[in-house]
Scaffold this motif. Structure first.
Motif, mmCIF file in Angstrom:
data_model
loop_
_atom_site.group_PDB
_atom_site.id
_atom_site.type_symbol
_atom_site.label_atom_id
_atom_site.label_comp_id
_atom_site.label_asym_id
_atom_site.label_seq_id
_atom_site.Cartn_x
_atom_site.Cartn_y
_atom_site.Cartn_z
ATOM 1 N N VAL A 92 -25.431 75.196 18.338
ATOM 2 C CA VAL A 92 -24.502 74.915 19.438
ATOM 3 C C VAL A 92 -24.630 75.912 20.583
ATOM 4 N N ALA A 93 -25.293 77.034 20.379
ATOM 5 C CA ALA A 93 -25.465 78.005 21.470
ATOM 6 C C ALA A 93 -26.499 79.049 21.063
ATOM 7 N N GLY A 94 -27.176 79.620 22.049
ATOM 8 C CA GLY A 94 -28.146 80.675 21.798
ATOM 9 C C GLY A 94 -29.452 80.159 21.218
ATOM 10 N N ARG A 95 -30.206 81.088 20.639
ATOM 11 C CA ARG A 95 -31.495 80.734 20.038
ATOM 12 C C ARG A 95 -31.618 81.427 18.682
ATOM 13 N N GLY A 96 -32.211 80.705 17.744
ATOM 14 C CA GLY A 96 -32.349 81.286 16.417
ATOM 15 C C GLY A 96 -33.503 80.693 15.632
ATOM 16 N N TRP A 97 -33.537 81.055 14.348
ATOM 17 C CA TRP A 97 -34.624 80.660 13.462
ATOM 18 C C TRP A 97 -34.090 79.958 12.223
ATOM 19 N N TYR A 98 -34.914 79.046 11.698
ATOM 20 C CA TYR A 98 -34.701 78.466 10.369
ATOM 21 C C TYR A 98 -36.052 78.424 9.673
ATOM 22 N N GLN A 99 -36.081 78.806 8.401
ATOM 23 C CA GLN A 99 -37.355 78.790 7.670
ATOM 24 C C GLN A 99 -37.132 78.433 6.213
ATOM 25 N N GLU A 100 -37.984 77.541 5.704
ATOM 26 C CA GLU A 100 -38.033 77.223 4.282
ATOM 27 C C GLU A 100 -39.197 77.978 3.652
ATOM 28 N N GLU A 101 -39.051 78.313 2.409
ATOM 29 C CA GLU A 101 -40.110 79.051 1.718
ATOM 30 C C GLU A 101 -41.422 78.266 1.749
ATOM 31 N N GLY A 102 -42.488 78.956 2.124
ATOM 32 C CA GLY A 102 -43.810 78.337 2.161
ATOM 33 C C GLY A 102 -44.107 77.567 3.428
ATOM 34 N N LYS A 103 -43.153 77.558 4.398
ATOM 35 C CA LYS A 103 -43.365 76.834 5.651
ATOM 36 C C LYS A 103 -43.164 77.773 6.838
ATOM 37 N N PRO A 104 -43.770 77.463 8.007
ATOM 38 C CA PRO A 104 -43.563 78.303 9.187
ATOM 39 C C PRO A 104 -42.100 78.291 9.624
ATOM 40 N N ALA A 105 -41.652 79.371 10.223
ATOM 41 C CA ALA A 105 -40.296 79.435 10.757
ATOM 42 C C ALA A 105 -40.163 78.462 11.921
ATOM 43 N N ARG A 106 -39.018 77.853 12.020
ATOM 44 C CA ARG A 106 -38.747 76.863 13.074
ATOM 45 C C ARG A 106 -37.727 77.422 14.055
ATOM 46 N N MET A 107 -38.009 77.350 15.344
ATOM 47 C CA MET A 107 -37.056 77.811 16.346
ATOM 48 C C MET A 107 -35.923 76.798 16.477
ATOM 49 N N MET A 108 -34.733 77.298 16.771
ATOM 50 C CA MET A 108 -33.575 76.437 16.977
ATOM 51 C C MET A 108 -32.927 76.757 18.316
ATOM 52 N N LYS A 109 -32.664 75.717 19.094
ATOM 53 C CA LYS A 109 -31.995 75.814 20.387
ATOM 54 C C LYS A 109 -30.835 74.830 20.401
ATOM 55 N N PRO A 110 -29.900 74.971 21.343
ATOM 56 C CA PRO A 110 -28.734 74.077 21.356
ATOM 57 C C PRO A 110 -29.116 72.604 21.258
ATOM 58 N N GLY A 111 -28.502 71.907 20.332
ATOM 59 C CA GLY A 111 -28.775 70.494 20.104
ATOM 60 C C GLY A 111 -29.724 70.235 18.956
ATOM 61 N N ASP A 112 -30.464 71.264 18.511
ATOM 62 C CA ASP A 112 -31.388 71.083 17.390
ATOM 63 C C ASP A 112 -30.616 70.935 16.082
ATOM 64 N N VAL A 113 -31.135 70.080 15.212
ATOM 65 C CA VAL A 113 -30.497 69.791 13.929
ATOM 66 C C VAL A 113 -31.499 70.054 12.808
ATOM 67 N N VAL A 114 -31.039 70.697 11.751
ATOM 68 C CA VAL A 114 -31.864 70.945 10.570
ATOM 69 C C VAL A 114 -31.141 70.387 9.344
ATOM 70 N N HIS A 115 -31.853 69.554 8.577
ATOM 71 C CA HIS A 115 -31.318 69.025 7.323
ATOM 72 C C HIS A 115 -31.964 69.801 6.175
#
Length: 255
Positions: free
Chosen positions: A184-207
């Motif tokens: 909902v605001a700012g910038r961040g990271w999401y990462q699953e084990e064994g996969k590259p880290a994914r950038m997150m920006k406002p509006g991005d959704v991770v399941h």
């Protein structure tokens, strides 16, 4: 997040006996109606009011009250400093000096970190909430938690200071379960084990499926906030694991 209704009783308290109509207009009309009108936030109305008072040369207790009110409405130390510096060129240097003397005392205890936190709050409609003390041992850096809803699908707003991230962890479930994140605001990271880290920006959704090891947190140069939806399931539990080390974190690059 709905704006908190502004109320005022100073007119009645100070002038009710002498000028009851004036007190009524001050408390019920000016603050009760005008300050609560849609179209401008209380934060912006405070900025306009301070600029007007300084422009008219009113740098007495009335301005002091409105500066304190502005701070309570989320105006940061940086914002008031820039506002008064700008006003000085249009309203006069002595007026700005007088206003700065008052503002210096009012914002004296606000740290740089709190200033940044208040500024970040203006970027999103969800509250930052309180320090995330219950789960602090599973986070590297400071985070904040605001429970938005406890009904149907419970979810919270989680806010991370720059470089803050949670440990690797797993949302266990034998059926269903898992989590959904919505930035909902700012910038961040999401990462699953064994996969590259994914950038997150406002509006991005991770399941995030159940039983998947992962972590998430802020970029090194940005605050970050996401909604965290707890997906219903059977036999659900969270397993907290090792931290995302500085060495691993510092290797992450925005693409």
């Amino acid at each position: 997040m709905a704006q908190k209704k502004i109320t005022q009783t100073a007119g009645q308290t100070q002038l009710g006996d002498l000028a009851p109509k004036f007190a009524e207009l001050n408390d019920d009309v000016l603050f009760g109606e005008v300050w609560n009108r849609p179209g401008l936030s209380a934060h912006d109305r405070s900025m306009v009011t301070v600029a007007t008072l300084v422009g008219k040369g009113i740098i007495d207790s009335s301005l002091s009250h409105h500066l304190q009110f502005a701070k309570s409405n989320g105006v940061t130390r940086t914002e008031i400093s820039e506002t008064l510096t700008h006003i000085a060129f249009y309203a006069g240097w002595p007026n700005a000096w007088g206003a700065f003397r008052l503002a210096k005392d009012i914002w004296r205890d606000e740290t740089t970190n709190e200033d940044a936190k208040a500024a970040f709050q203006h970027e999103m409609i969800f509250p930052i909430g309180e320090p995330n003390t219950e789960y602090a041992k599973y986070f590297k850096g400071k985070s904040y938690l605001a429970r938005v809803s406890a009904s149907q699908i419970p979810f919270s707003n989680v806010t991370f200071e720059p470089r803050c991230r949670n440990n690797w962890h797993i949302h266990h479930a034998t059926k269903g379960g898992g989590q959904t994140l919505v930035c909902v605001a700012g910038r961040g990271w999401y990462q699953e084990e064994g996969k590259p880290a994914r950038m997150m920006k406002p509006g991005d959704v991770v399941h995030i499926p159940a039983n998947v090891k992962h972590w998430h947190g802020a970029a090194s140069d940005s605050w970050f906030a996401h909604l965290a939806f707890e997906i219903p399931g059977e036999n659900t539990s969270n397993e907290w694991l090792e931290e995302m080390t500085d060495q691993e974190y510092d290797k992450l690059k925005w693409e």
